[in-house]
Design an enzyme around this catalytic site. Structure first.
Site, PDB file in Angstrom:
ATOM      1  N   GLY A   4       0.862  -1.335   0.090  1.00  0.00           N
ATOM      2  CA  GLY A   4       0.056  -0.049   0.151  1.00  0.00           C
ATOM      3  C   GLY A   4       0.994   1.099   0.263  1.00  0.00           C
ATOM      4  CB  SER A   5       0.347   4.692  -1.446  1.00  0.00           C
ATOM      5  OG  SER A   5       0.947   4.103  -2.905  1.00  0.00           O
ATOM      6  N   GLY A   6       1.705   5.193   1.053  1.00  0.00           N
ATOM      7  CA  GLY A   6       1.619   6.020   2.611  1.00  0.00           C
ATOM      8  C   GLY A   6       2.473   5.666   3.423  1.00  0.00           C
ATOM      9  CG  HIS A   7       3.670   2.323   4.183  1.00  0.00           C
ATOM     10  ND1 HIS A   7       2.900   2.228   5.476  1.00  0.00           N
ATOM     11  CD2 HIS A   7       2.701   1.229   3.698  1.00  0.00           C
ATOM     12  CE1 HIS A   7       1.894   1.570   5.416  1.00  0.00           C
ATOM     13  NE2 HIS A   7       1.801   0.789   4.438  1.00  0.00           N
ATOM     14  CE  LYS A  43       4.870  -3.160   3.811  1.00  0.00           C
ATOM     15  NZ  LYS A  43       4.751  -2.827   2.461  1.00  0.00           N
ATOM     16  CG  ASP A  81       0.623  -6.313   0.901  1.00  0.00           C
ATOM     17  OD1 ASP A  81      -0.607  -6.038   1.141  1.00  0.00           O
ATOM     18  OD2 ASP A  81       1.620  -5.570   0.853  1.00  0.00           O
ATOM     19  CG  HIS A 128      -1.521  -0.543   7.455  1.00  0.00           C
ATOM     20  ND1 HIS A 128      -0.845  -1.844   7.638  1.00  0.00           N
ATOM     21  CD2 HIS A 128      -0.967  -0.314   6.020  1.00  0.00           C
ATOM     22  CE1 HIS A 128      -0.346  -2.103   6.686  1.00  0.00           C
ATOM     23  NE2 HIS A 128      -0.336  -1.192   5.696  1.00  0.00           N
TER      24      HIS A 128
END
Lengths: 333, 333
Positions: B54-57, B105, B110, B219
């Site tokens: 996911g994006s945001g990391h 991860k 995922d 998250h």
């Protein structure tokens, strides 16, 4: 106030201990008085670059100490100028026999204390020149400033002047280059949220749930306008137009652009903002030669960002590309 | 919600445009489907490393694409797994004829989507191995996870396995090394504040003015304990003891340590925290061979930090020191 600290009065010295532990091969830390030097200082035959200012803007300045950038940085308490004895001791510690350049952001306390330090150094026979950074187009005069505030151009100046010094250029040449970088650089910042100074224990200012501050200073000083939030595209347009109109920058100008986070803004958003800027720059016929996207001059945990544009020529781009080896900026080595 | 974005549904693609604009010499971006590759991909004769999530990391994973680290990264929507077609297309794009290693991860979405992608790749004749990162000692099973979550060790694994691939080691060797890195790595995180997912428009969770969450997920998934804030020294001790006790690490062990910011924590505080960790490590007889202090695997604007320790041997340290040239991690080149 929720912060990862122990006692507020120990924040700066304890952060210095962490920097020293994290970069034992690169940095040396003095605690009384407080300053950071590159591990191989003094470098004989090289002009020494010394900067400093209040803590809370990391990686500026301590994170920019190292080959190709600063010889020493003097951290004051959070958002508080370093004292003359810090600057004087740091300058002496890194003196390589070719004189020193003091790089000063234009805040009244910094200017006074660096001036006093330079006088002390000169009384000891050290040659010291100074460059004042006053690139923030948001406001004339401010809470802590006569004239314009010094912000993002400082980062670019420390890199470019640092490269010139590393090449062995003499003090007059490095100082003249540094002043030219300041003249060619312009910045503008904004905030979504306040920062909280540890010793104050509460936010420096309050913004409503949809309010933003345009032209914010890096200590939370008031900007130009408190207004409502808007799409990133409009924010970038408004900020970029203000910056572009001030020099003014013109079609065909070559620039180094920095899209800087204030400390609490996700990198995802900084890249999005840079994308908006890149499109606008292409529309206006600006040639973006190099860029930085990330947190380089921060205001603790403030959410927000700033845009810095530096008009450059071949010589400046070449100096930009020279190797640099610091905790905060590193390439070519 | 105050964010520097346009429409929430455009955040990821617009951030990709910014990455592409900021690193035109380093990265190539595909938009349909979305993935980032190093500019010189495919590198013939080299095992390809592909990760994603996911994006945001950020900077994870896109910021770690480049020589010495990843060949490709597949960004999902914010906190959402990338789809199998992204991973499959990215793997094909960077295939250099020596097979690919997928670095995943441990989150259920995922794992499933990377497995499907690997099946698709294999059906096309590509050799694919996978390594699962599950280093978070905070909780067994979680909101999006069976078993332990994958967090900070991912960064160290991408660097070390990336170096091995760059040296020309074969797929079985690189995959085996990557699994060993995961086995030797442990992490633990905490949060002072929540993050806000753009499409949700409100904080993922609420914490009171003096509350913190120990063992937080990247998250915002619940951790071990919601408790009151405490001095940094106690926080670090509690978190480090949990990490050390899990492997367990022993006196004389050599480690790479990462003191990672969650996105909204000032670098000043991260250095202070690292100073606390360094003192504790010295007390316990740990040998900290290398370290990273900064934002490497983040949770949007969350304030908080995580500690990752990786037990290393000579070979891993040598690979760590190999050149790396990515937006998020760079040295030696």
């Amino acid at each position: 106030m929720k912060k990862a600290i122990n006692r507020p009065e120990d924040v700066v010295v304890e952060a210095l201990r962490g920097m020293e532990a994290a970069h034992p091969d690169r940095l040396r830390v003095s605690y009384e008085p407080k300053f950071i030097t590159r591990a191989d200082a003094p470098v004989r035959g090289k002009v020494a670059l010394v900067s400093g200012g209040g803590s809370g803007h990391e990686p500026l300045h301590g994170g920019f100490v190292g080959p190709g950038m600063l010889d020493a940085a003097c951290p004051g308490e959070v958002f508080t100028s370093p004292t003359p004895d810090q600057v004087e001791a740091a300058t002496r510690a890194v003196d390589g026999g070719q004189g020193a350049l003091h790089i000063i952001k234009n805040y009244t306390g910094d200017v006074l204390n660096f001036e006093t330090a330079a006088d002390l150094c000169r009384a000891e026979g050290l040659e010291v020149e100074a460059v004042l950074v006053n690139d923030d187009v948001a406001v004339e005069d401010s809470l802590f400033t006569a004239g314009r505030r010094g912000v993002g151009t400082t980062v670019l100046l420390e890199k470019i002047a640092g490269a010139a010094a590393e090449r062995g250029q003499d003090l007059a040449t490095v100082a003249s280059l540094a002043r030219r970088v300041n003249e060619e650089g312009r910045s503008f910042g904004m905030a979504f949220t306040s920062c909280t100074v540890p010793s104050a224990g509460k936010p420096t200012f309050d913004l409503g749930p949809d309010e933003i501050e345009l032209g914010i200073g890096i200590h939370g000083e008031p900007g130009r306008e408190r207004t409502t939030n808007r799409p990133a595209r409009e924010l970038v347009e408004q900020m970029a137009e203000t910056v572009l109109g001030d020099l003014p920058f013109a079609k065909g100008d070559r620039v180094i652009a920095m899209l800087n986070g204030m400390g609490g803004t996700p990198l995802l958003e900084l890249y999005l903002l840079y994308g908006e800027f890149a499109r606008l720059a292409a529309d206006r016929g600006l040639l973006v030669e190099r860029n930085l996207v990330g947190d380089y001059i921060t205001s603790l945990e403030m959410q927000g960002f700033s845009l810095t544009l530096l008009r450059v020529d071949d010589a400046m781009v070449e100096l930009w590309d020279d190797p640099v080896l610091t905790p905060g900026l590193r390439w070519g080595g």
